[in-house]
Design a protein around this motif. Structure first.
Motif, mmCIF file in Angstrom:
data_model
loop_
_atom_site.group_PDB
_atom_site.id
_atom_site.type_symbol
_atom_site.label_atom_id
_atom_site.label_comp_id
_atom_site.label_asym_id
_atom_site.label_seq_id
_atom_site.Cartn_x
_atom_site.Cartn_y
_atom_site.Cartn_z
ATOM 1 N N ALA A 53 0.843 -1.197 0.000
ATOM 2 C CA ALA A 53 0.000 0.000 0.000
ATOM 3 C C ALA A 53 0.878 1.246 0.000
ATOM 4 O O ALA A 53 1.816 1.374 0.796
ATOM 5 C CB ALA A 53 -0.895 -0.001 1.229
ATOM 6 N N GLY A 54 0.586 2.154 -0.926
ATOM 7 C CA GLY A 54 1.367 3.380 -1.027
ATOM 8 C C GLY A 54 2.749 3.195 -1.603
ATOM 9 O O GLY A 54 3.583 4.099 -1.522
ATOM 10 N N GLY A 55 3.002 2.026 -2.198
ATOM 11 C CA GLY A 55 4.324 1.734 -2.726
ATOM 12 C C GLY A 55 4.575 2.382 -4.079
ATOM 13 O O GLY A 55 3.758 3.151 -4.597
ATOM 14 N N SER A 56 5.720 2.044 -4.665
ATOM 15 C CA SER A 56 6.103 2.623 -5.955
ATOM 16 C C SER A 56 6.555 1.521 -6.898
ATOM 17 O O SER A 56 7.230 0.578 -6.493
ATOM 18 C CB SER A 56 7.221 3.660 -5.778
ATOM 19 O OG SER A 56 8.356 3.059 -5.180
ATOM 20 N N LEU A 57 6.159 1.660 -8.162
ATOM 21 C CA LEU A 57 6.478 0.653 -9.176
ATOM 22 C C LEU A 57 7.048 1.336 -10.404
ATOM 23 O O LEU A 57 6.566 2.383 -10.830
ATOM 24 C CB LEU A 57 5.219 -0.130 -9.545
ATOM 25 C CG LEU A 57 5.345 -1.222 -10.611
ATOM 26 C CD1 LEU A 57 4.413 -2.401 -10.301
ATOM 27 C CD2 LEU A 57 5.037 -0.688 -12.017
ATOM 28 N N LEU A 58 8.060 0.726 -10.977
ATOM 29 C CA LEU A 58 8.681 1.196 -12.213
ATOM 30 C C LEU A 58 8.434 0.169 -13.306
ATOM 31 O O LEU A 58 8.834 -0.991 -13.172
ATOM 32 C CB LEU A 58 10.186 1.389 -12.020
ATOM 33 C CG LEU A 58 10.991 1.754 -13.281
ATOM 34 C CD1 LEU A 58 10.582 3.122 -13.800
ATOM 35 C CD2 LEU A 58 12.496 1.703 -12.990
ATOM 36 N N ASP A 59 7.771 0.588 -14.374
ATOM 37 C CA ASP A 59 7.571 -0.264 -15.539
ATOM 38 C C ASP A 59 8.546 0.174 -16.624
ATOM 39 O O ASP A 59 8.411 1.262 -17.181
ATOM 40 C CB ASP A 59 6.123 -0.168 -16.032
ATOM 41 C CG ASP A 59 5.837 -1.155 -17.146
ATOM 42 O OD1 ASP A 59 6.253 -2.326 -17.021
ATOM 43 O OD2 ASP A 59 5.196 -0.769 -18.137
ATOM 44 N N VAL A 60 9.536 -0.683 -16.887
ATOM 45 C CA VAL A 60 10.602 -0.359 -17.834
ATOM 46 C C VAL A 60 10.180 -0.828 -19.229
ATOM 47 O O VAL A 60 9.521 -1.854 -19.377
ATOM 48 C CB VAL A 60 11.919 -1.031 -17.415
ATOM 49 C CG1 VAL A 60 13.064 -0.584 -18.327
ATOM 50 C CG2 VAL A 60 12.251 -0.718 -15.956
ATOM 51 N N ALA A 61 10.598 -0.081 -20.253
ATOM 52 C CA ALA A 61 10.159 -0.386 -21.623
ATOM 53 C C ALA A 61 8.640 -0.479 -21.651
ATOM 54 O O ALA A 61 8.066 -1.418 -22.168
ATOM 55 C CB ALA A 61 10.797 -1.673 -22.130
ATOM 56 N N THR A 62 8.021 0.529 -21.102
ATOM 57 C CA THR A 62 6.569 0.510 -20.888
ATOM 58 C C THR A 62 5.774 0.443 -22.178
ATOM 59 O O THR A 62 4.612 0.034 -22.175
ATOM 60 C CB THR A 62 6.153 1.737 -20.050
ATOM 61 O OG1 THR A 62 4.828 1.555 -19.560
ATOM 62 C CG2 THR A 62 6.246 3.028 -20.848
ATOM 63 N N GLY A 63 6.375 0.848 -23.303
ATOM 64 C CA GLY A 63 5.651 0.803 -24.570
ATOM 65 C C GLY A 63 4.425 1.690 -24.531
ATOM 66 O O GLY A 63 4.491 2.865 -24.170
#
Length: 236
Positions: A53-63
């Motif tokens: 909860a309240g975290g952070s996510l990085l989507d690489v090569a998100t397209g």
């Protein structure tokens, strides 16, 4: 690709040029090539990220942002970043419904513009087959992950066993044909067919993750063994 590669052009430059040309029909081709299963795999990738909860996510090569937007839906209140080194793809992502929930940014997967331990999860779809050094890219993701954070990978992989010959023939025929019929771009999708069949197995990707220092490495094959979802954790 759209033209023969000049000797001085790196694979990264060639891939960047390719993806700058395809965003208008990229999602449609993914749906057709996976018989509509691509969206469900992206949902599974986001779910396996196990974002707190309240975290952070990085989507690489998100397209075009399919995984990043799904993560924003699954984790309300989380901070979601989608990065890509194709401005064309990012333009497509920014135009989608719900795009305001994601921070979109131009970035190279080989040198992410973030401090160490910045994210609780890292995701990506179809990134590793398009880079020159998959181990370097995964090491960079390990760097930006917080201890206990997870990386989740959606990738293609070569089919195996009794299905290998018929599935290989199908991929060689169907993907370039769809590229010609839907996108009027057979050469680009011939490249994608080649990377589908020529990429690593789940066991090989898992071996890289273990070697880099990840633990809790798991994988599942999908779609007659031509796709995989691999996840791993950065030790606490």
């Amino acid at each position: 690709m759209t033209h023969p590669s000049p000797p001085s052009r790196s694979k990264g430059e060639e891939v960047q040029r390719l993806f700058d040309t395809v965003p208008g029909y990229y999602d449609r081709m993914n749906r057709l090539m996976t018989v509509g299963r691509h969206a469900s795999w992206c949902r599974d990738v986001a779910r396996r990220a196990q974002l707190p909860a309240g975290g952070s996510l990085l989507d690489v090569a998100t397209g075009t942002g399919v995984i990043a937007l799904e993560a924003a839906r699954q984790y309300p209140g989380a901070t979601i970043h989608g990065v890509d080194f194709s401005e064309g793809m990012l333009e497509g992502a920014r135009a989608k419904p719900g795009a305001d929930a994601v921070t979109w940014q131009f970035a190279d997967a080989n040198a992410l513009p973030y401090d160490d331990a910045s994210f609780d999860a890292v995701t990506h779809g179809y990134l590793l087959r398009n880079v020159e050094d998959a181990e370097r890219v995964l090491a960079e993701q390990l760097r930006v992950l917080r201890p206990g954070g997870r990386v989740v990978i959606l990738e293609t992989c070569p089919p195996r066993g009794l299905l290998r010959a018929p599935v290989t023939l199908g991929v060689k025929v169907v993907i370039p044909l769809l590229g010609q019929l839907v996108a009027r771009d057979k050469k680009s999708y011939t490249y994608l067919e080649e990377t589908t069949l020529g990429f690593k197995s789940p066991e090989q990707v898992a071996s890289i993750l273990w070697r880099l220092g990840f633990d809790d490495v798991t994988w599942r094959r999908r779609f007659l063994g031509t796709h995989m979802i691999v996840s791993a954790r950065k030790p606490s």
